[in-house]
Design a protein around this motif. Structure first.
Motif, PDB file in Angstrom:
ATOM      1  N   VAL A  10     -78.777 -50.104  27.075  1.00 38.42           N
ATOM      2  CA  VAL A  10     -79.327 -50.045  28.451  1.00 38.42           C
ATOM      3  C   VAL A  10     -78.662 -48.948  29.272  1.00 38.42           C
ATOM      4  O   VAL A  10     -78.949 -48.207  29.894  1.00 38.42           O
ATOM      5  CB  VAL A  10     -78.780 -51.362  29.219  1.00 38.42           C
ATOM      6  CG1 VAL A  10     -79.128 -51.210  30.531  1.00 38.42           C
ATOM      7  CG2 VAL A  10     -79.964 -52.236  28.666  1.00 38.42           C
ATOM      8  N   GLN A  11     -77.334 -49.029  28.915  1.00 32.47           N
ATOM      9  CA  GLN A  11     -76.511 -47.968  29.600  1.00 32.47           C
ATOM     10  C   GLN A  11     -76.976 -46.462  29.273  1.00 32.47           C
ATOM     11  O   GLN A  11     -76.730 -45.713  30.362  1.00 32.47           O
ATOM     12  CB  GLN A  11     -74.838 -48.153  29.138  1.00 32.47           C
ATOM     13  CG  GLN A  11     -73.892 -47.437  29.940  1.00 32.47           C
ATOM     14  CD  GLN A  11     -73.779 -47.676  31.312  1.00 32.47           C
ATOM     15  OE1 GLN A  11     -74.419 -46.921  32.239  1.00 32.47           O
ATOM     16  NE2 GLN A  11     -73.383 -48.709  31.969  1.00 32.47           N
ATOM     17  N   SER A  12     -77.095 -46.333  27.932  1.00 32.19           N
ATOM     18  CA  SER A  12     -77.263 -44.934  27.894  1.00 32.19           C
ATOM     19  C   SER A  12     -78.873 -44.647  28.390  1.00 32.19           C
ATOM     20  O   SER A  12     -79.202 -43.223  28.708  1.00 32.19           O
ATOM     21  CB  SER A  12     -77.284 -44.460  26.350  1.00 32.19           C
ATOM     22  OG  SER A  12     -78.409 -44.997  25.498  1.00 32.19           O
ATOM     23  N   ALA A  13     -79.655 -45.205  28.395  1.00 26.79           N
ATOM     24  CA  ALA A  13     -80.922 -45.284  28.822  1.00 26.79           C
ATOM     25  C   ALA A  13     -80.791 -44.873  30.481  1.00 26.79           C
ATOM     26  O   ALA A  13     -81.613 -44.055  30.786  1.00 26.79           O
ATOM     27  CB  ALA A  13     -81.771 -46.444  28.749  1.00 26.79           C
ATOM     28  N   LEU A  14     -79.922 -45.578  31.186  1.00 25.88           N
ATOM     29  CA  LEU A  14     -79.753 -45.098  32.373  1.00 25.88           C
ATOM     30  C   LEU A  14     -79.006 -43.556  32.429  1.00 25.88           C
ATOM     31  O   LEU A  14     -79.261 -43.210  33.717  1.00 25.88           O
ATOM     32  CB  LEU A  14     -78.949 -46.509  32.989  1.00 25.88           C
ATOM     33  CG  LEU A  14     -79.469 -47.686  33.414  1.00 25.88           C
ATOM     34  CD1 LEU A  14     -78.615 -48.570  33.699  1.00 25.88           C
ATOM     35  CD2 LEU A  14     -80.610 -47.390  34.435  1.00 25.88           C
ATOM     36  N   ASP A  15     -78.289 -43.419  31.581  1.00 28.75           N
ATOM     37  CA  ASP A  15     -77.604 -42.366  31.606  1.00 28.75           C
ATOM     38  C   ASP A  15     -78.725 -41.009  31.752  1.00 28.75           C
ATOM     39  O   ASP A  15     -78.738 -40.152  32.512  1.00 28.75           O
ATOM     40  CB  ASP A  15     -76.840 -42.146  30.498  1.00 28.75           C
ATOM     41  CG  ASP A  15     -75.393 -42.835  30.846  1.00 28.75           C
ATOM     42  OD1 ASP A  15     -75.304 -43.514  31.915  1.00 28.75           O
ATOM     43  OD2 ASP A  15     -74.517 -42.823  29.736  1.00 28.75           O
ATOM     44  N   VAL A  16     -79.648 -41.155  30.575  1.00 23.68           N
ATOM     45  CA  VAL A  16     -80.747 -40.193  30.501  1.00 23.68           C
ATOM     46  C   VAL A  16     -81.471 -40.056  31.837  1.00 23.68           C
ATOM     47  O   VAL A  16     -81.634 -38.995  32.501  1.00 23.68           O
ATOM     48  CB  VAL A  16     -81.816 -40.685  29.662  1.00 23.68           C
ATOM     49  CG1 VAL A  16     -82.949 -39.919  29.724  1.00 23.68           C
ATOM     50  CG2 VAL A  16     -80.864 -40.667  28.165  1.00 23.68           C
ATOM     51  N   PHE A  17     -81.846 -41.407  32.573  1.00 22.16           N
ATOM     52  CA  PHE A  17     -82.602 -41.237  33.665  1.00 22.16           C
ATOM     53  C   PHE A  17     -81.602 -40.716  34.778  1.00 22.16           C
ATOM     54  O   PHE A  17     -82.456 -39.785  35.508  1.00 22.16           O
ATOM     55  CB  PHE A  17     -82.815 -42.928  34.269  1.00 22.16           C
ATOM     56  CG  PHE A  17     -83.587 -43.070  35.337  1.00 22.16           C
ATOM     57  CD1 PHE A  17     -84.948 -42.635  35.331  1.00 22.16           C
ATOM     58  CD2 PHE A  17     -82.981 -43.074  36.545  1.00 22.16           C
ATOM     59  CE1 PHE A  17     -85.332 -42.688  36.720  1.00 22.16           C
ATOM     60  CE2 PHE A  17     -83.521 -43.214  37.803  1.00 22.16           C
ATOM     61  CZ  PHE A  17     -84.871 -42.860  37.913  1.00 22.16           C
ATOM     62  N   MET A  18     -80.326 -40.877  34.875  1.00 21.10           N
ATOM     63  CA  MET A  18     -79.761 -40.419  36.021  1.00 21.10           C
ATOM     64  C   MET A  18     -79.595 -39.059  35.828  1.00 21.10           C
ATOM     65  O   MET A  18     -79.773 -37.847  36.950  1.00 21.10           O
ATOM     66  CB  MET A  18     -78.120 -40.957  36.041  1.00 21.10           C
ATOM     67  CG  MET A  18     -78.125 -42.508  36.377  1.00 21.10           C
ATOM     68  SD  MET A  18     -79.124 -42.953  37.733  1.00 21.10           S
ATOM     69  CE  MET A  18     -77.948 -42.154  38.920  1.00 21.10           C
ATOM     70  N   ARG A  19     -79.487 -38.354  34.698  1.00 21.79           N
ATOM     71  CA  ARG A  19     -79.386 -37.034  34.423  1.00 21.79           C
ATOM     72  C   ARG A  19     -80.971 -36.352  35.131  1.00 21.79           C
ATOM     73  O   ARG A  19     -80.918 -35.418  35.607  1.00 21.79           O
ATOM     74  CB  ARG A  19     -79.271 -36.788  33.101  1.00 21.79           C
ATOM     75  CG  ARG A  19     -79.385 -35.086  32.615  1.00 21.79           C
ATOM     76  CD  ARG A  19     -78.943 -34.736  31.253  1.00 21.79           C
ATOM     77  NE  ARG A  19     -78.825 -33.304  31.081  1.00 21.79           N
ATOM     78  CZ  ARG A  19     -79.877 -32.752  30.537  1.00 21.79           C
ATOM     79  NH1 ARG A  19     -81.083 -33.236  30.115  1.00 21.79           N
ATOM     80  NH2 ARG A  19     -79.598 -31.292  30.272  1.00 21.79           N
ATOM     81  N   GLY A  20     -81.962 -37.066  34.807  1.00 22.21           N
ATOM     82  CA  GLY A  20     -83.181 -36.492  35.230  1.00 22.21           C
ATOM     83  C   GLY A  20     -83.417 -36.582  36.595  1.00 22.21           C
ATOM     84  O   GLY A  20     -84.288 -35.841  37.169  1.00 22.21           O
ATOM     85  N   VAL A  21     -82.585 -37.240  37.342  1.00 19.71           N
ATOM     86  CA  VAL A  21     -82.901 -37.355  38.745  1.00 19.71           C
ATOM     87  C   VAL A  21     -81.674 -36.562  39.580  1.00 19.71           C
ATOM     88  O   VAL A  21     -81.886 -36.591  40.604  1.00 19.71           O
ATOM     89  CB  VAL A  21     -82.738 -38.973  39.047  1.00 19.71           C
ATOM     90  CG1 VAL A  21     -81.498 -39.309  39.724  1.00 19.71           C
ATOM     91  CG2 VAL A  21     -84.163 -39.243  39.638  1.00 19.71           C
ATOM     92  N   SER A  22     -80.737 -36.378  39.047  1.00 17.71           N
ATOM     93  CA  SER A  22     -79.685 -35.968  39.497  1.00 17.71           C
ATOM     94  C   SER A  22     -79.773 -34.330  39.928  1.00 17.71           C
ATOM     95  O   SER A  22     -80.483 -33.487  39.485  1.00 17.71           O
ATOM     96  CB  SER A  22     -78.286 -35.707  38.476  1.00 17.71           C
ATOM     97  OG  SER A  22     -77.396 -34.659  38.850  1.00 17.71           O
ATOM     98  N   ALA A  23     -79.059 -33.984  41.068  1.00 18.23           N
ATOM     99  CA  ALA A  23     -78.949 -32.896  41.618  1.00 18.23           C
ATOM    100  C   ALA A  23     -78.317 -31.788  40.787  1.00 18.23           C
ATOM    101  O   ALA A  23     -78.671 -30.548  40.979  1.00 18.23           O
ATOM    102  CB  ALA A  23     -78.685 -32.887  43.100  1.00 18.23           C
ATOM    103  N   GLU A  24     -77.279 -32.183  40.316  1.00 19.08           N
ATOM    104  CA  GLU A  24     -76.467 -31.123  39.404  1.00 19.08           C
ATOM    105  C   GLU A  24     -77.185 -30.668  38.220  1.00 19.08           C
ATOM    106  O   GLU A  24     -77.922 -31.323  37.725  1.00 19.08           O
ATOM    107  CB  GLU A  24     -75.240 -32.135  38.832  1.00 19.08           C
ATOM    108  CG  GLU A  24     -74.226 -32.473  40.201  1.00 19.08           C
ATOM    109  CD  GLU A  24     -73.222 -33.367  39.527  1.00 19.08           C
ATOM    110  OE1 GLU A  24     -72.966 -33.522  38.392  1.00 19.08           O
ATOM    111  OE2 GLU A  24     -72.802 -34.234  40.559  1.00 19.08           O
ATOM    112  N   GLU A  25     -76.692 -29.658  37.614  1.00 22.77           N
ATOM    113  CA  GLU A  25     -77.269 -28.948  36.428  1.00 22.77           C
ATOM    114  C   GLU A  25     -76.103 -29.091  35.388  1.00 22.77           C
ATOM    115  O   GLU A  25     -75.079 -28.879  35.806  1.00 22.77           O
ATOM    116  CB  GLU A  25     -77.472 -27.329  36.693  1.00 22.77           C
ATOM    117  CG  GLU A  25     -78.303 -27.267  38.209  1.00 22.77           C
ATOM    118  CD  GLU A  25     -78.866 -25.936  38.112  1.00 22.77           C
ATOM    119  OE1 GLU A  25     -78.606 -25.107  37.341  1.00 22.77           O
ATOM    120  OE2 GLU A  25     -79.741 -25.886  39.235  1.00 22.77           O
ATOM    121  N   LYS A  26     -76.732 -29.736  34.186  1.00 20.86           N
ATOM    122  CA  LYS A  26     -75.730 -30.049  33.135  1.00 20.86           C
ATOM    123  C   LYS A  26     -75.863 -29.041  31.905  1.00 20.86           C
ATOM    124  O   LYS A  26     -77.233 -29.201  31.594  1.00 20.86           O
ATOM    125  CB  LYS A  26     -75.824 -31.630  32.969  1.00 20.86           C
ATOM    126  CG  LYS A  26     -75.771 -32.212  34.231  1.00 20.86           C
ATOM    127  CD  LYS A  26     -75.621 -33.772  33.707  1.00 20.86           C
ATOM    128  CE  LYS A  26     -75.843 -34.483  34.955  1.00 20.86           C
ATOM    129  NZ  LYS A  26     -75.946 -36.056  35.015  1.00 20.86           N
TER     130      LYS A  26
END
Lengths: 209, 209
Positions: free
Chosen positions: A193-209
């Motif tokens: 669950v945690q890692s799925a949410l991480d992926v999602f947060m990256r998809g939505v985040s304004a920062e570039e990683k």
DNA sequence: TGTACATCAGTGAACGCGCGTTCACTGATGTAC
DNA sequence: TGTACATCAGTGAACGCGCGTTCACTGATGTAC
């Protein structure tokens, strides 16, 4: 009318007890095996007694679902307290999944839409409010909007982001419920669950990683 | 044994017809109202006839679910043909949601795990294969692995990415099913699915945007 | 090719079950004067 | 404070229903010689 709320009468506050017992019964046997008679039996009350408090079974279930939605909204509200939008969104996701895992049968009932569809075609107007999980979704919309305005999230239509967020946690909830007995070991769940949410947060985040 | 497969005997290939009719019935009334007797009636056959072909109701449902899973896998396989991992993942997601929307009741039954849990405690071993959606999930794992190796996706544990992907499409599927009659207008659905997948792809992509 | 027999795939009656809901009732509680 | 009455929240018997499943049966199909 009772003056003494703490110690109810011998014939007590049946309505509340019916709801409580029905919720337990739902949890342990599931919707399709939940019966009015079983609830009455569990309370040691005649099988016709519940019909003084609920017009029919559907009305009991509806009450259960309503309680469920407000409880879910409570989970959400607590989770997001004093966090940045990014953290809040993640925390709310986890809260959502937790709610679903703690009350799996209730959760499924809440979203099954099998309550209204059967009979009360006339009452459809109320669904938009009570049944789309309105309150909880509004929480979500709020956080997303905030996150975008404050530059945490990428610019995107608020509804789209919120819906995407809802989708992933909804999916996580269902998968976790349905596969807890199968395949996935219980302790792996949280990490997934945690890692799925991480992926999602990256998809939505304004920062570039 | 029949020599003439095209024109079955007067008392024909009942088993296949039972499955077909049960699938239709499932689609139109839902699992909880699907009854063996109704299926028999629909086929103009005695109500005990089905029990020549299925030991009990559970076995019929199991067969339905198995057919469902292999059909879903077919949807997936078709979708990903000749595409880059990125495109394939997205296409498979859409295929998944389409499958769910085209056969909502079947889809829910497939994942409800209400079939095995009731009785066949002894048969649990087989679930890992048939019921975790194994075939479809393997397709998914394959694509994700490919995507990572070829540099399309960010480096991450394959299972985690696949599970995240599954979650979002699973959630989209359920939300689309349960809310098609409510709230969300039908034509908005496709757009919402698309944009949710976009968010996800960004979260998983190797490129920085 | 014809007969005797086994197997298979249906029939229809019956079983027992638990369910939601209704209805006339009863006894307890609350209210007006 | 006491009585008369209305209302409320239960009871228990009964209704009709559709269901899954079993069982002895029957007639058609397939097989061996």
């Amino acid at each position: 009318m009772k003056k003494d709320d703490t110690t109810p009468y011998h014939h007590g506050n049946l309505r509340a007890e019916l709801l409580k017992t029905a919720a337990q019964e739902l949890q342990s046997v599931g919707v399709e095996k939940l019966s009015m008679r079983a609830v009455s039996r569990a309370l040691g009350v005649s099988q016709s007694a519940p019909f003084r408090h609920f017009k029919n079974k559907n009305e009991l279930l509806t009450a259960l679902v309503e309680k469920g939605f407000s409880q879910l909204a409570q989970y959400q509200r607590r989770a997001k307290k004093d966090l940045t939008p990014t953290e809040a969104l993640s925390a709310m996701g986890i809260a959502y999944v937790n709610f679903a895992c703690t009350h799996p049968e209730l959760f499924k009932l809440m979203f099954s839409s099998q309550i209204y569809c059967e009979q009360n075609d006339g009452l459809s107007e109320s669904k938009g409010e009570a049944f789309s999980g309105g309150e909880a979704f509004n929480e979500l919309l709020g956080i997303v909007e905030e996150g975008i305005q404050q530059g945490y999230f990428q610019e995107r239509p608020v509804q789209e982001v919120a819906f995407a967020a809802w989708s992933i946690v909804h999916g996580l909830a269902y998968l976790t419920i349905d596969y807890s007995r199968i395949g996935i070991p219980k302790d792996a769940t949280h990490h997934l669950v945690q890692s799925a949410l991480d992926v999602f947060m990256r998809g939505v985040s304004a920062e570039e990683k």
